[in-house]
Design an enzyme around this catalytic site. Structure first.
Site, PDB file in Angstrom:
ATOM      1  CG  ASN A   1      45.679  32.510  50.328  1.00 51.33           C
ATOM      2  OD1 ASN A   1      45.679  32.454  51.555  1.00 51.33           O
ATOM      3  ND2 ASN A   1      46.446  33.357  49.662  1.00 51.33           N
TER       4      ASN A   1
ATOM      5  N   GLY B   1      47.716  38.335  42.364  1.00 46.79           N
ATOM      6  CA  GLY B   1      46.476  38.552  41.616  1.00 46.79           C
ATOM      7  C   GLY B   1      45.558  39.589  42.243  1.00 46.79           C
ATOM      8  CB  VAL B   2      41.863  39.538  42.679  1.00 45.40           C
ATOM      9  CG1 VAL B   2      40.823  40.342  43.429  1.00 45.40           C
ATOM     10  CG2 VAL B   2      41.462  39.400  41.216  1.00 45.40           C
ATOM     11  CG  ASP B   3      44.505  37.879  48.371  1.00 50.93           C
ATOM     12  OD1 ASP B   3      43.955  38.761  49.056  1.00 50.93           O
ATOM     13  OD2 ASP B   3      44.963  36.815  48.835  1.00 50.93           O
TER      14      ASP B   3
ATOM     15  CG  ASP C   1      42.669  47.243  39.089  1.00 54.15           C
ATOM     16  OD1 ASP C   1      42.165  46.459  39.939  1.00 54.15           O
ATOM     17  OD2 ASP C   1      43.725  47.863  39.294  1.00 54.15           O
ATOM     18  CB  ILE C   2      38.157  44.024  40.765  1.00 53.54           C
ATOM     19  CG1 ILE C   2      36.786  43.937  41.434  1.00 53.54           C
ATOM     20  CG2 ILE C   2      39.267  43.547  41.701  1.00 53.54           C
ATOM     21  CD1 ILE C   2      36.293  42.516  41.662  1.00 53.54           C
TER      22      ILE C   2
ATOM     23  CB  SER D   1      39.055  29.421  40.607  1.00 57.65           C
ATOM     24  OG  SER D   1      38.870  29.141  41.977  1.00 57.65           O
ATOM     25  CB  THR D   2      39.909  32.460  35.864  1.00 52.00           C
ATOM     26  OG1 THR D   2      39.940  33.851  36.240  1.00 52.00           O
ATOM     27  CG2 THR D   2      38.489  31.950  35.909  1.00 52.00           C
ATOM     28  N   GLY D   3      42.902  32.567  37.741  1.00 47.82           N
ATOM     29  CA  GLY D   3      44.283  33.046  37.641  1.00 47.82           C
ATOM     30  C   GLY D   3      45.234  31.998  38.175  1.00 47.82           C
TER      31      GLY D   3
HETATM   32  N1  AR6 Z   1      41.070  43.161  38.695  1.00 40.44           N
HETATM   33  C1  AR6 Z   1      40.277  42.242  38.082  1.00 40.44           C
HETATM   34  N2  AR6 Z   1      40.692  40.998  37.782  1.00 40.44           N
HETATM   35  C2  AR6 Z   1      41.964  40.688  38.092  1.00 40.44           C
HETATM   36  C3  AR6 Z   1      42.854  41.583  38.734  1.00 40.44           C
HETATM   37  C4  AR6 Z   1      42.358  42.881  39.039  1.00 40.44           C
HETATM   38  N3  AR6 Z   1      43.110  43.795  39.642  1.00 40.44           N
HETATM   39  N4  AR6 Z   1      44.049  40.958  38.930  1.00 40.44           N
HETATM   40  C5  AR6 Z   1      43.920  39.719  38.412  1.00 40.44           C
HETATM   41  N5  AR6 Z   1      42.675  39.542  37.902  1.00 40.44           N
HETATM   42  P1  AR6 Z   1      43.686  35.368  40.792  1.00 40.44           P
HETATM   43  P2  AR6 Z   1      42.594  32.822  41.786  1.00 40.44           P
HETATM   44  C6  AR6 Z   1      42.067  38.347  37.254  1.00 40.44           C
HETATM   45  O1  AR6 Z   1      45.000  34.735  40.517  1.00 40.44           O
HETATM   46  O2  AR6 Z   1      42.827  32.159  40.483  1.00 40.44           O
HETATM   47  C7  AR6 Z   1      46.202  34.791  44.975  1.00 40.44           C
HETATM   48  O3  AR6 Z   1      47.584  34.702  45.202  1.00 40.44           O
HETATM   49  C8  AR6 Z   1      43.025  37.294  36.773  1.00 40.44           C
HETATM   50  O4  AR6 Z   1      43.462  37.598  35.459  1.00 40.44           O
HETATM   51  O5  AR6 Z   1      43.660  36.709  41.431  1.00 40.44           O
HETATM   52  O6  AR6 Z   1      41.276  32.616  42.482  1.00 40.44           O
HETATM   53  C9  AR6 Z   1      45.380  34.439  46.206  1.00 40.44           C
HETATM   54  O7  AR6 Z   1      46.015  34.818  47.404  1.00 40.44           O
HETATM   55  C10 AR6 Z   1      42.139  36.065  36.804  1.00 40.44           C
HETATM   56  O8  AR6 Z   1      41.334  35.974  35.628  1.00 40.44           O
HETATM   57  O9  AR6 Z   1      42.740  34.431  41.722  1.00 40.44           O
HETATM   58  C11 AR6 Z   1      45.259  32.950  46.087  1.00 40.44           C
HETATM   59  O10 AR6 Z   1      46.387  32.296  46.622  1.00 40.44           O
HETATM   60  C12 AR6 Z   1      41.187  36.312  37.971  1.00 40.44           C
HETATM   61  O11 AR6 Z   1      41.294  37.713  38.247  1.00 40.44           O
HETATM   62  C13 AR6 Z   1      45.177  32.707  44.606  1.00 40.44           C
HETATM   63  O12 AR6 Z   1      45.836  33.822  44.008  1.00 40.44           O
HETATM   64  C14 AR6 Z   1      41.523  35.542  39.243  1.00 40.44           C
HETATM   65  O13 AR6 Z   1      42.931  35.430  39.390  1.00 40.44           O
HETATM   66  C15 AR6 Z   1      43.773  32.700  44.101  1.00 40.44           C
HETATM   67  O14 AR6 Z   1      43.777  32.372  42.738  1.00 40.44           O
END
Ligand code: AR6
Length: 169
Positions: free
Chosen positions: A24, A32-34, A10-11, A122-124
């Site tokens: 975003n 997600g991460v955000d 977890d980052i 971008s991978t989520g």
């Molecule tokens: N630690 C590390 N990696 C993570 C974590 C974590 N805690 N949580 C998720 N991931 P995403 P995006 C991975 O969706 O695709 C948000 O709603 C996850 O499995 O966080 O750039 C923003 O507000 C995936 O592989 O980011 C934007 O609207 C990667 O992190 C939108 O999502 C990125 O997933 C951005 O989408």
């Protein structure tokens, strides 16, 4: 030379000078991460994001760009917010994805950050296939002209970690 390190986890649990957020354009949070960064980092991050929206980024942070705020209660000094492109099968948006890594490292240089933790941008929610995203991320970091000493890719699960590991070689 910038060293590249891979970590599974977890980052928001990482210690680094800067942690990159896959944000975003609104800068006002999401899933997600955000979501995880704002939850664990606390309200100081959102307060600075709101201030950025009220000043430099009235229309939001454009895709491919990056901006820093405090990291609040996270184990870092700064969060660098960057906006990845939504994956498109019809249009090649990889320059924008590469730009997220380069722009984040540029901001890190301005701050004097030496260790930077990145998620797989971008991978989520944004749907980018992991292997292609890993290729773009690693190439962007390897070709960046930066004083950052350590880039740490923090991958949430084992399959993502393996994909990045293959890419690093
Ligand atoms: N630690 C590390 N990696 C993570 C974590 C974590 N805690 N949580 C998720 N991931 P995403 P995006 C991975 O969706 O695709 C948000 O709603 C996850 O499995 O966080 O750039 C923003 O507000 C995936 O592989 O980011 C934007 O609207 C990667 O992190 C939108 O999502 C990125 O997933 C951005 O989408």
């Amino acid at each position: 030379m910038t060293g590249i390190l891979l970590v599974q986890g977890d980052i928001t649990r990482q210690r680094a000078d800067a942690i990159v957020n896959a944000a975003n354009s609104s800068l006002l949070g999401g899933g997600g991460v955000d979501g995880a960064i704002h939850r664990r980092g606390g309200p100081a991050i959102l307060a600075e994001c709101r201030a950025l929206r009220a000043s430099r980024y009235g229309r939001g942070l454009p895709t491919g760009q990056a901006v820093a705020t405090t990291a609040g209660r996270l184990g870092a000094q700064w969060v660098i917010h960057t906006v990845g492109p939504v994956f498109s099968a019809d249009e090649d948006r990889s320059p924008l994805l590469a730009s997220c890594y380069r722009a984040s490292l540029r901001v890190a240089d301005e701050l004097g950050a030496r260790t930077v933790a990145f998620p797989a941008i971008s991978t989520g929610v944004y749907g980018w296939p992991m292997a292609d995203a890993a290729r773009i991320a690693v190439a962007a970091v390897r070709s960046a002209d930066t004083a950052v000493e350590e880039v740490r890719f923090v991958l949430l699960d084992a399959p993502a970690y393996e994909v990045f590991a293959r890419q690093i070689g």
